[in-house]
Design an enzyme around this catalytic site. Structure first.
Site, PDB file in Angstrom:
ATOM      1  N   ASN A 116     -49.591  13.596  29.433  1.00  0.00           N
ATOM      2  CA  ASN A 116     -48.310  13.170  28.870  1.00  0.00           C
ATOM      3  C   ASN A 116     -47.909  14.231  27.858  1.00  0.00           C
ATOM      4  O   ASN A 116     -48.719  14.608  27.011  1.00  0.00           O
ATOM      5  CB  ASN A 116     -48.478  11.805  28.183  1.00  0.00           C
ATOM      6  CG  ASN A 116     -47.253  11.423  27.384  1.00  0.00           C
ATOM      7  OD1 ASN A 116     -46.133  11.705  27.791  1.00  0.00           O
ATOM      8  ND2 ASN A 116     -47.459  10.785  26.241  1.00  0.00           N
ATOM      9  N   GLY A 117     -46.672  14.738  27.954  1.00  0.00           N
ATOM     10  CA  GLY A 117     -46.221  15.775  27.021  1.00  0.00           C
ATOM     11  C   GLY A 117     -45.634  16.945  27.786  1.00  0.00           C
ATOM     12  O   GLY A 117     -45.291  16.808  28.964  1.00  0.00           O
ATOM     13  N   TRP A 122     -42.874  10.012  34.065  1.00  0.00           N
ATOM     14  CA  TRP A 122     -41.450  10.179  33.783  1.00  0.00           C
ATOM     15  C   TRP A 122     -41.200  11.676  33.929  1.00  0.00           C
ATOM     16  O   TRP A 122     -41.667  12.477  33.115  1.00  0.00           O
ATOM     17  CB  TRP A 122     -41.122   9.708  32.360  1.00  0.00           C
ATOM     18  CG  TRP A 122     -39.666   9.727  32.056  1.00  0.00           C
ATOM     19  CD1 TRP A 122     -38.759   8.757  32.362  1.00  0.00           C
ATOM     20  CD2 TRP A 122     -38.937  10.766  31.373  1.00  0.00           C
ATOM     21  NE1 TRP A 122     -37.511   9.126  31.914  1.00  0.00           N
ATOM     22  CE2 TRP A 122     -37.584  10.351  31.313  1.00  0.00           C
ATOM     23  CE3 TRP A 122     -39.272  11.998  30.822  1.00  0.00           C
ATOM     24  CZ2 TRP A 122     -36.587  11.122  30.713  1.00  0.00           C
ATOM     25  CZ3 TRP A 122     -38.287  12.766  30.231  1.00  0.00           C
ATOM     26  CH2 TRP A 122     -36.961  12.322  30.182  1.00  0.00           C
ATOM     27  N   GLU A 165     -24.582   0.276  18.557  1.00  0.00           N
ATOM     28  CA  GLU A 165     -25.809  -0.267  19.137  1.00  0.00           C
ATOM     29  C   GLU A 165     -25.487  -1.184  20.326  1.00  0.00           C
ATOM     30  O   GLU A 165     -26.140  -1.115  21.365  1.00  0.00           O
ATOM     31  CB  GLU A 165     -26.604  -1.024  18.058  1.00  0.00           C
ATOM     32  CG  GLU A 165     -27.880  -1.693  18.533  1.00  0.00           C
ATOM     33  CD  GLU A 165     -28.866  -0.767  19.248  1.00  0.00           C
ATOM     34  OE1 GLU A 165     -28.713   0.459  19.187  1.00  0.00           O
ATOM     35  OE2 GLU A 165     -29.791  -1.295  19.894  1.00  0.00           O
ATOM     36  N   GLU A 220     -27.340   1.197  28.688  1.00  0.00           N
ATOM     37  CA  GLU A 220     -28.648   1.549  29.250  1.00  0.00           C
ATOM     38  C   GLU A 220     -29.160   0.529  30.238  1.00  0.00           C
ATOM     39  O   GLU A 220     -29.824   0.897  31.202  1.00  0.00           O
ATOM     40  CB  GLU A 220     -29.676   1.889  28.168  1.00  0.00           C
ATOM     41  CG  GLU A 220     -30.090   0.777  27.269  1.00  0.00           C
ATOM     42  CD  GLU A 220     -31.070   1.240  26.196  1.00  0.00           C
ATOM     43  OE1 GLU A 220     -31.905   2.107  26.459  1.00  0.00           O
ATOM     44  OE2 GLU A 220     -30.995   0.703  25.073  1.00  0.00           O
ATOM     45  N   HIS A 241      -5.896   6.857  17.579  1.00  0.00           N
ATOM     46  CA  HIS A 241      -5.723   8.306  17.418  1.00  0.00           C
ATOM     47  C   HIS A 241      -6.048   9.039  18.716  1.00  0.00           C
ATOM     48  O   HIS A 241      -6.461  10.199  18.691  1.00  0.00           O
ATOM     49  CB  HIS A 241      -6.593   8.810  16.254  1.00  0.00           C
ATOM     50  CG  HIS A 241      -6.135   8.269  14.937  1.00  0.00           C
ATOM     51  ND1 HIS A 241      -5.036   8.757  14.264  1.00  0.00           N
ATOM     52  CD2 HIS A 241      -6.585   7.224  14.209  1.00  0.00           C
ATOM     53  CE1 HIS A 241      -4.843   8.062  13.159  1.00  0.00           C
ATOM     54  NE2 HIS A 241      -5.777   7.112  13.109  1.00  0.00           N
ATOM     55  N   LYS A 299     -39.699   4.543  27.710  1.00  0.00           N
ATOM     56  CA  LYS A 299     -39.839   4.243  26.282  1.00  0.00           C
ATOM     57  C   LYS A 299     -40.647   5.360  25.636  1.00  0.00           C
ATOM     58  O   LYS A 299     -41.436   6.013  26.290  1.00  0.00           O
ATOM     59  CB  LYS A 299     -40.570   2.917  26.138  1.00  0.00           C
ATOM     60  CG  LYS A 299     -40.229   2.196  24.838  1.00  0.00           C
ATOM     61  CD  LYS A 299     -40.653   0.785  24.881  1.00  0.00           C
ATOM     62  CE  LYS A 299     -40.293   0.075  23.611  1.00  0.00           C
ATOM     63  NZ  LYS A 299     -38.858  -0.208  23.509  1.00  0.00           N
ATOM     64  N   ARG A 320     -43.403   3.438  30.127  1.00  0.00           N
ATOM     65  CA  ARG A 320     -43.402   4.830  29.668  1.00  0.00           C
ATOM     66  C   ARG A 320     -42.903   5.790  30.738  1.00  0.00           C
ATOM     67  O   ARG A 320     -42.717   6.973  30.483  1.00  0.00           O
ATOM     68  CB  ARG A 320     -44.818   5.243  29.238  1.00  0.00           C
ATOM     69  CG  ARG A 320     -45.355   4.422  28.091  1.00  0.00           C
ATOM     70  CD  ARG A 320     -46.688   4.946  27.669  1.00  0.00           C
ATOM     71  NE  ARG A 320     -46.567   6.282  27.112  1.00  0.00           N
ATOM     72  CZ  ARG A 320     -46.380   6.553  25.839  1.00  0.00           C
ATOM     73  NH1 ARG A 320     -46.322   5.584  24.963  1.00  0.00           N
ATOM     74  NH2 ARG A 320     -46.273   7.794  25.416  1.00  0.00           N
ATOM     75  N   CYS A 329     -44.395   9.020  30.289  1.00  0.00           N
ATOM     76  CA  CYS A 329     -45.649   9.073  31.023  1.00  0.00           C
ATOM     77  C   CYS A 329     -46.722   8.211  30.346  1.00  0.00           C
ATOM     78  O   CYS A 329     -46.897   8.252  29.139  1.00  0.00           O
ATOM     79  CB  CYS A 329     -46.204  10.493  31.159  1.00  0.00           C
ATOM     80  SG  CYS A 329     -45.106  11.594  32.039  1.00  0.00           S
ATOM     81  N   LYS A 360     -26.831  -0.482  24.103  1.00  0.00           N
ATOM     82  CA  LYS A 360     -27.654  -1.483  24.797  1.00  0.00           C
ATOM     83  C   LYS A 360     -27.042  -1.820  26.147  1.00  0.00           C
ATOM     84  O   LYS A 360     -27.721  -1.871  27.156  1.00  0.00           O
ATOM     85  CB  LYS A 360     -27.738  -2.727  23.907  1.00  0.00           C
ATOM     86  CG  LYS A 360     -28.914  -3.577  24.113  1.00  0.00           C
ATOM     87  CD  LYS A 360     -30.123  -3.194  23.276  1.00  0.00           C
ATOM     88  CE  LYS A 360     -30.407  -1.712  23.231  1.00  0.00           C
ATOM     89  NZ  LYS A 360     -31.370  -1.280  22.299  1.00  0.00           N
TER      90      LYS A 360
HETATM   91  C1  F6R Z   1     -32.582   2.236  23.061  1.00  0.00           C
HETATM   92  C2  F6R Z   1     -33.860   2.771  22.652  1.00  0.00           C
HETATM   93  C3  F6R Z   1     -33.915   4.174  22.193  1.00  0.00           C
HETATM   94  C4  F6R Z   1     -34.885   4.325  21.006  1.00  0.00           C
HETATM   95  C5  F6R Z   1     -35.045   5.801  20.658  1.00  0.00           C
HETATM   96  C6  F6R Z   1     -35.953   6.004  19.462  1.00  0.00           C
HETATM   97  O1  F6R Z   1     -32.684   0.895  23.442  1.00  0.00           O
HETATM   98  O2  F6R Z   1     -34.865   2.099  22.707  1.00  0.00           O
HETATM   99  O3  F6R Z   1     -32.654   4.667  21.875  1.00  0.00           O
HETATM  100  O4  F6R Z   1     -34.389   3.607  19.924  1.00  0.00           O
HETATM  101  O5  F6R Z   1     -35.563   6.488  21.763  1.00  0.00           O
HETATM  102  O6  F6R Z   1     -37.224   5.508  19.707  1.00  0.00           O
HETATM  103  P1  F6R Z   1     -38.239   5.256  18.531  1.00  0.00           P
HETATM  104  O7  F6R Z   1     -37.712   4.126  17.699  1.00  0.00           O
HETATM  105  O8  F6R Z   1     -39.533   4.911  19.204  1.00  0.00           O
HETATM  106  O9  F6R Z   1     -38.325   6.525  17.739  1.00  0.00           O
END
Ligand code: F6R
Length: 636
Positions: free
Chosen positions: A107-108, A81, A503, A510, A526, A631, A27, A2, A507
């Site tokens: 937000n929260g 969100w 990773e 997502e 295994h 994010k 967000r 949010c 990537k």
């Molecule tokens: C994946 C991604 C997330 C963040 C995770 C932690 O591309 O961006 O997995 O890495 O939500 O976020 P931060 O680093 O802000 O604590």
């Protein structure tokens, strides 16, 4: 999670609010809304105009004709969100009190919203949404009814003293023209003043820096539970004492605003189609600036606290998502270079599992987070501190909660990251952990001076090698088109390459919605190898020379079962000399530059990010705003 924004000034508010929301859309992008005070025409209280839409922000922009429909110069906005209640117009913010005189953006999560809702409903308050936020609007209205004419700071203090959970709130009252209120607890909130010729002409609030950048770089980071009043004249801060029910003006204690050292263009697309692509291009610079700041800034704990570093017995790294994967690379580097035991934990697990830390005073808790606002990582930090561990936050966002609460902070220098999937900030996190390894190796006499100097030289040369990977984009784009129609694939690797595989897999998942699994290369047989069939893509990471032959055997195993094997490797020279039969077991080889094995994953990460980006584009998706995501995960 949010985005919230608020503006009061002399210009029409809604276009400014919409521009701010467009910079916060990463967000959350389920629904959006605005509430704006109508300009004063009579002595009557100003009514609030509220417009809400479901879906991306563009729907709100269209509905309000880019904001032109809403007159007035004071308002709040929100991009959502969803947590409580489906994405819908009813559940979109702002939420308003029954008489429409109070509007709230949030937000929260309000944890006790069920009890509060029940109580308010029993008093006859009608609820229109399924959200936790709506209780805030009704609680404020109730406080206003109970204390007519009371100062709004006291109203906010008394009403919100009842909330449990995390929140950043923007509040608009119909009867207080050109005034906004805000308050936060464990959720990010920044406020700023726009000044001209020494005079404040407007004030703004937002949940993140990019939304403020077009208007001002003069900001305050409010502390938890302080009530913030924004007017045309400036920003004041108040504390509320729930026992005496009194409010104290604490504006002086905030002093002068902080000046942000970011350019306005840092959060703009410029020539790029997507932020993700722009940010991959910026990864080499993020690494370069992070390494430079580690080397040049003597106030960095990593470089200055000799006695702490030399007395450490072990390290506990804690993070979420990609930051967790960065920690796995960091663990391998720290254990290899410093021979110090390192455990890496997922923050949401660590915080609830009553961890046993044998020697807390000599165990450094390293909390890694781009946003510095990830709820689980912050909770893990607090747990580390309560256990008596010294803590280091590796954080990208200035003024974030994690940066404020950790004993020591090292800022990564990635700049604002807008795309939901992290790219450059992940690279900067890994670079910061390399620096920690080098510094610790020195402090604990694990690295000879010459070795240390060589490693530093290699680390400093890394950004240039990352640049070279960007030049392989045409090949990665072709490969991406080939992978775009696949339903599932594997990433495999050994040692650091396993961390990298995790990773790479995250990537790709997502941003492309293709199912991918990351496996330790030796573990596949295994059980999971049963999933390999004719044409299943297996992306093999082979950047560790000492493990190359082992990884080759694993590639051969999957190849024999029909896999389409793609290998990211820096074994180019060996391949050219025919020492390794890489071409026998790989259908496609992506060549990586040669560097110290500890640093190879960072160079390879850029290639994997580019691949994920192009698969997303090839599938006609929006890599910047993947479905269901947002994010900065400020809820647990
Ligand atoms: C994946 C991604 C997330 C963040 C995770 C932690 O591309 O961006 O997995 O890495 O939500 O976020 P931060 O680093 O802000 O604590």
């Amino acid at each position: 999670m949010c985005g919230i924004i608020g503006y009061t000034g002399f210009e029409q508010a809604s276009p400014i609010l919409l521009e701010g929301l467009s910079r916060l859309e990463y967000r959350g992008y389920d629904s959006a809304g605005l509430a704006v005070q109508l300009p004063a025409r009579t002595a009557e209280p100003h009514p609030l105009q509220v417009v809400k839409t479901c879906g991306r922000l563009q729907a709100l922009i269209d509905k309000t004709h880019r904001g032109a429909d809403l007159l007035g110069s004071c308002g709040i906005g929100h991009t959502r969100w969803a947590t409580h209640g489906i994405p819908s117009v009813e559940n979109a913010h702002p939420h308003v009190s029954e008489d429409g005189s109070i509007a709230v953006v949030h937000n929260g999560i309000i944890e006790n919203h069920f009890e509060l809702r029940r109580e308010l409903m029993s008093e006859g308050v009608p609820f229109k949404s399924q959200t936790d936020t709506e209780v805030v609007a009704h609680l404020l209205a109730k406080a206003c009814r109970e204390a007519p004419g009371a100062d709004k700071t006291a109203i906010i203090g008394s009403a919100l003293a009842r909330l449990r959970g995390s929140y950043a709130l923007g509040i608009l009252f119909a009867d207080e023209p050109n005034t906004l209120y805000a308050i936060r607890r464990d959720s990010p909130l920044i406020v700023g003043c726009v000044r001209r010729e020494g005079q404040t002409i407007s004030t703004i609030l937002a949940s993140d820096i990019p939304a403020l950048l077009p208007l001002t770089k003069q900001v305050y980071y409010p502390e938890d539970d302080h009530i913030i009043k924004l007017t045309l004249q400036g920003i004041s801060f108040y504390s509320y004492n729930p026992i005496t029910r009194t409010v104290a003006d604490i504006t002086e204690s905030y002093g002068a605003p902080v000046t942000l050292e970011l350019s306005e263009t840092a959060a703009r697309l410029g020539k790029y189609r997507h932020f993700m692509r722009k940010e991959i291009d910026e990864a080499p610079k993020a690494v370069k600036d992070t390494v430079q700041s580690g080397l040049n800034d003597p106030s960095n704990m990593i470089f200055s606290d000799e006695s702490l570093l030399s007395s450490l017995q072990s390290i506990r790294m804690i993070a979420c998502g990609s930051a967790y994967h960065a920690c796995l690379v960091g663990k391998a580097a720290l254990e290899t270079l410093c021979r110090i035991p390192v455990e890496v934990e997922i923050a949401s697990e660590f915080r609830y599992r009553e961890p046993v830390i044998p020697d807390p005073r000599h165990t450094l808790g390293v909390l890694v987070s781009q946003s510095g606002e990830t709820a689980d990582t912050i909770a893990a930090l607090r747990l580390c501190k309560s256990l008596g561990m010294p803590t280091l936050g590796i954080v990208n966002m200035q003024g974030s909660t994690l940066a404020g609460e950790a004993d020591h902070v090292f800022y990564t220098q990635a700049g604002p990251e807008i795309a939901v999937a992290t790219t450059k900030a992940y690279c900067a996190q890994v670079a910061a952990l390399y620096l920690l390894a080098l510094r610790l190796g020195q402090a604990q006499n694990r690295l000879a001076e010459k070795e240390q100097a060589e490693l530093l030289e290699q680390l400093s040369a890394l950004p240039e090698k990352m640049e070279r990977i960007l030049e392989t984009e045409p090949d990665l784009r072709r490969l991406a088109r080939k992978l775009a129609s696949t339903h599932h694939l594997f990433f495999i690797g050994r040692g650091m390459d396993h961390a990298l595989a995790m990773e790479g897999s995250l990537k790709l998942k997502e941003v492309s919605y293709i199912h991918a699994e990351a496996y330790a290369a030796g573990e596949l047989k295994h059980g999971t190898i049963s999933l390999i069939e004719e044409g299943t893509p297996v992306i093999t990471l082979a950047t560790q020379p000492q493990l190359l032959h082992k990884t080759l055997s694993n590639m051969a195993e999957v190849k024999a079962r029909g896999a389409y094997v793609i290998c990211f490797s820096n074994a180019e020279n060996a391949l050219r000399e025919g020492v390794l039969p890489l071409s026998d077991v790989a259908d496609h080889v992506v060549s990586l530059p040669i560097t110290h094995p500890c640093f190879s994953p960072l160079a390879a990460a850029v290639a994997l990010q580019l691949l994920a980006y192009h698969v997303s584009v090839a599938r006609s998706l929006d890599p910047d705003k993947p479905r269901n995501l947002a994010k900065s995960v400020t809820v647990e």
